[in-house]
Design a protein around this motif. Sequence first.
Motif, PDB file in Angstrom:
ATOM      1  N   LEU A 235      34.039  34.267  30.925  1.00  0.00           N
ATOM      2  CA  LEU A 235      35.224  34.637  31.694  1.00  0.00           C
ATOM      3  C   LEU A 235      35.481  36.121  31.485  1.00  0.00           C
ATOM      4  CD1 LEU A 235      37.409  32.933  33.312  1.00  0.00           C
ATOM      5  CD2 LEU A 235      38.875  33.334  31.347  1.00  0.00           C
ATOM      6  N   ARG A 236      35.728  36.835  32.580  1.00  0.00           N
ATOM      7  CA  ARG A 236      35.993  38.273  32.500  1.00  0.00           C
ATOM      8  C   ARG A 236      37.363  38.547  33.106  1.00  0.00           C
ATOM      9  NH1 ARG A 236      31.639  42.099  35.149  1.00  0.00           N
ATOM     10  NH2 ARG A 236      30.547  41.449  33.259  1.00  0.00           N
ATOM     11  N   VAL A 237      38.172  39.316  32.369  1.00  0.00           N
ATOM     12  CA  VAL A 237      39.502  39.692  32.840  1.00  0.00           C
ATOM     13  C   VAL A 237      39.576  41.213  32.862  1.00  0.00           C
ATOM     14  CG1 VAL A 237      41.983  39.558  32.418  1.00  0.00           C
ATOM     15  CG2 VAL A 237      40.520  37.616  31.828  1.00  0.00           C
ATOM     16  N   ASN A 238      39.874  41.788  34.019  1.00  0.00           N
ATOM     17  CA  ASN A 238      40.072  43.235  34.162  1.00  0.00           C
ATOM     18  C   ASN A 238      41.546  43.512  34.427  1.00  0.00           C
ATOM     19  OD1 ASN A 238      37.266  44.546  34.248  1.00  0.00           O
ATOM     20  ND2 ASN A 238      37.034  42.840  35.669  1.00  0.00           N
ATOM     21  N   VAL A 239      42.090  44.510  33.750  1.00  0.00           N
ATOM     22  CA  VAL A 239      43.509  44.839  33.872  1.00  0.00           C
ATOM     23  C   VAL A 239      43.668  46.346  33.950  1.00  0.00           C
ATOM     24  CG1 VAL A 239      45.789  44.531  32.855  1.00  0.00           C
ATOM     25  CG2 VAL A 239      44.016  42.867  32.396  1.00  0.00           C
ATOM     26  N   GLN A 240      44.630  46.800  34.753  1.00  0.00           N
ATOM     27  CA  GLN A 240      44.936  48.225  34.800  1.00  0.00           C
ATOM     28  C   GLN A 240      46.432  48.445  34.954  1.00  0.00           C
ATOM     29  OE1 GLN A 240      42.498  49.836  37.883  1.00  0.00           O
ATOM     30  NE2 GLN A 240      43.164  48.387  39.424  1.00  0.00           N
ATOM     31  N   LEU A 241      46.911  49.457  34.237  1.00  0.00           N
ATOM     32  CA  LEU A 241      48.315  49.855  34.289  1.00  0.00           C
ATOM     33  C   LEU A 241      48.416  51.105  35.142  1.00  0.00           C
ATOM     34  CD1 LEU A 241      51.230  49.425  33.130  1.00  0.00           C
ATOM     35  CD2 LEU A 241      50.578  51.056  31.333  1.00  0.00           C
TER      36      LEU A 241
END
Length: 552
Positions: A235-241
């Motif tokens: 499982l891959r989770v990408n996040v950006q603020l």
Amino acid sequence: MRYLFEEYAFDTDLRELYRGGHVVSVAPQVFDLLDYLIRNRGRVVSKDDLINTVWNGRIVSDAALTTRLNVARSVIGDSGEKQRLIKTLQRKGFRFVGTVQEVQRPADAPLTADSGEQSFQNVAHPDPSNAEAQDGLASGAHNGSTISISPATPRLSIVVLPFANFGGDPEQDYFVDGVTESLTTDLSRISGSFVIARNTAFTFKGKAVDVKQVGRELNVRYVLEGSVQRGGNRLRVNVQLIDAGTGNHLWAERFEKPVADLFDMQDEIVSRLANTLNAQLIQVEARRAERSTHPDAMDLYFQGWAYENNGTTAEYMTQAQALFDRALALDAGNIEALVGSARVKAALGANLMSDDWAAHFVAAEAVLIRVLSLAPNHARAHSILGLVQSCTNRAVQGIAECERALALDHNLADAHAFIGLAKFFLGRSEETEAHIHDALRLSPRDNNAYRWFMFAGLAKLFLGADLQAVAWLRRSIEANRNHPVPHCHLAAALALLGSPDEARAAAQAGLVLNPTFTLRRYRGSAKSNNPAYLAGRERVYEGMRMAGVPEG
């Protein structure tokens, strides 16, 4: 509908739990579990009933169900041992046994204690001492009608947009939405934060959005967006603020893990994100504050905490304390500045920055008692009080305070580490490492991790496991070289291993950071009278002496 029991109010319309006048943060799934138990309090609810209602019939492990029941108990001041409100009936199920009063909410009741102008709200109300955090609330409807925006945008204001499901599997949607919902709840635990509620955030699901427009409509400074992709057993989770005002990317992160228990994985991902974002937002707000020509109390608070995060040298601690003092001069009741000041005082005591190290703990405890009289559910204040108690020969009380902090905020990684340190003082050093791993699981890149590595290193050193101690202490120094204590303990470990040149170099590095450190001060600073702990100190004392730490 509101359900009243003991000192709690459970509001099903707002999906909020109140204890007295304070909002208690509750994850969406835990809220649903409580809701079902309270509504069905007249009967025993089976495990299958809960799974069918709360998890929509999905397969759920007994461990995952037990974990969420324990969380549900903790947020209402119950426990698995007392079972004062939620009782487990062996081989039958569960029942809410508290006395409940039902109160119907008037149809025209406002959503908040304010004037009722806004039709959506932040998940957790800002600290009442931070007036700016309550300014600039948007008003309008969820259906896309025109929204009136106040010119002032609250600090630490953020919307978590629904994460995208890049796997294309519709059954994966529940996991993706769960990450979004839980992260919204957990970010609201950041003191002074203003987090747009999930009902508003989810109106953007599946839509292409302009983050600047979102920022204007919702009157927030930051937008968090992300995606989840599952491929095979990974499982891959990408996040950006994103800065909603400029559209600039402030921070990005990717998490990739083997798929195990999806619910446990969701908790771990959310905890890591919440802890990382907390630190990132403080840094961003501190940089904003530096550009202000007329900083207010919260500007100064953010700058102070940023200095505190740099390390525990006298220079950084002095700068941090000065900024917190300036904040308190502007706003004497600023809870966060008080907590920051107490943290600096505790750090000065713990790191033996002066001969009167014990006086720093006394001063820190006085501030924390004041804070908790004003904000009894301030999780970080409880954890720092736990540290202070542990460092002043009250480790059992310290552990209880840290456990209270974790009941209020299960993401507070520092509290896990402080429990490990307390057990070290109690002569139970063999238990310390497990608590450090608990902290690192929640926040592997935490600003405070260098302290946690040191706690593990000290425990190994006192156990005589010198090679492991060296590994942990070097890890501490690599994470933050501006922390004098691990250098001195590394010097002791190296000397005891028979590496005198490396030991002397480590001792000198520590003395550069804290030139006043002496063996006399170290010997007079025992934090406990436990025999095993005191025996370990004598061994370390001899190692420091061999490494060239001055007698003083």
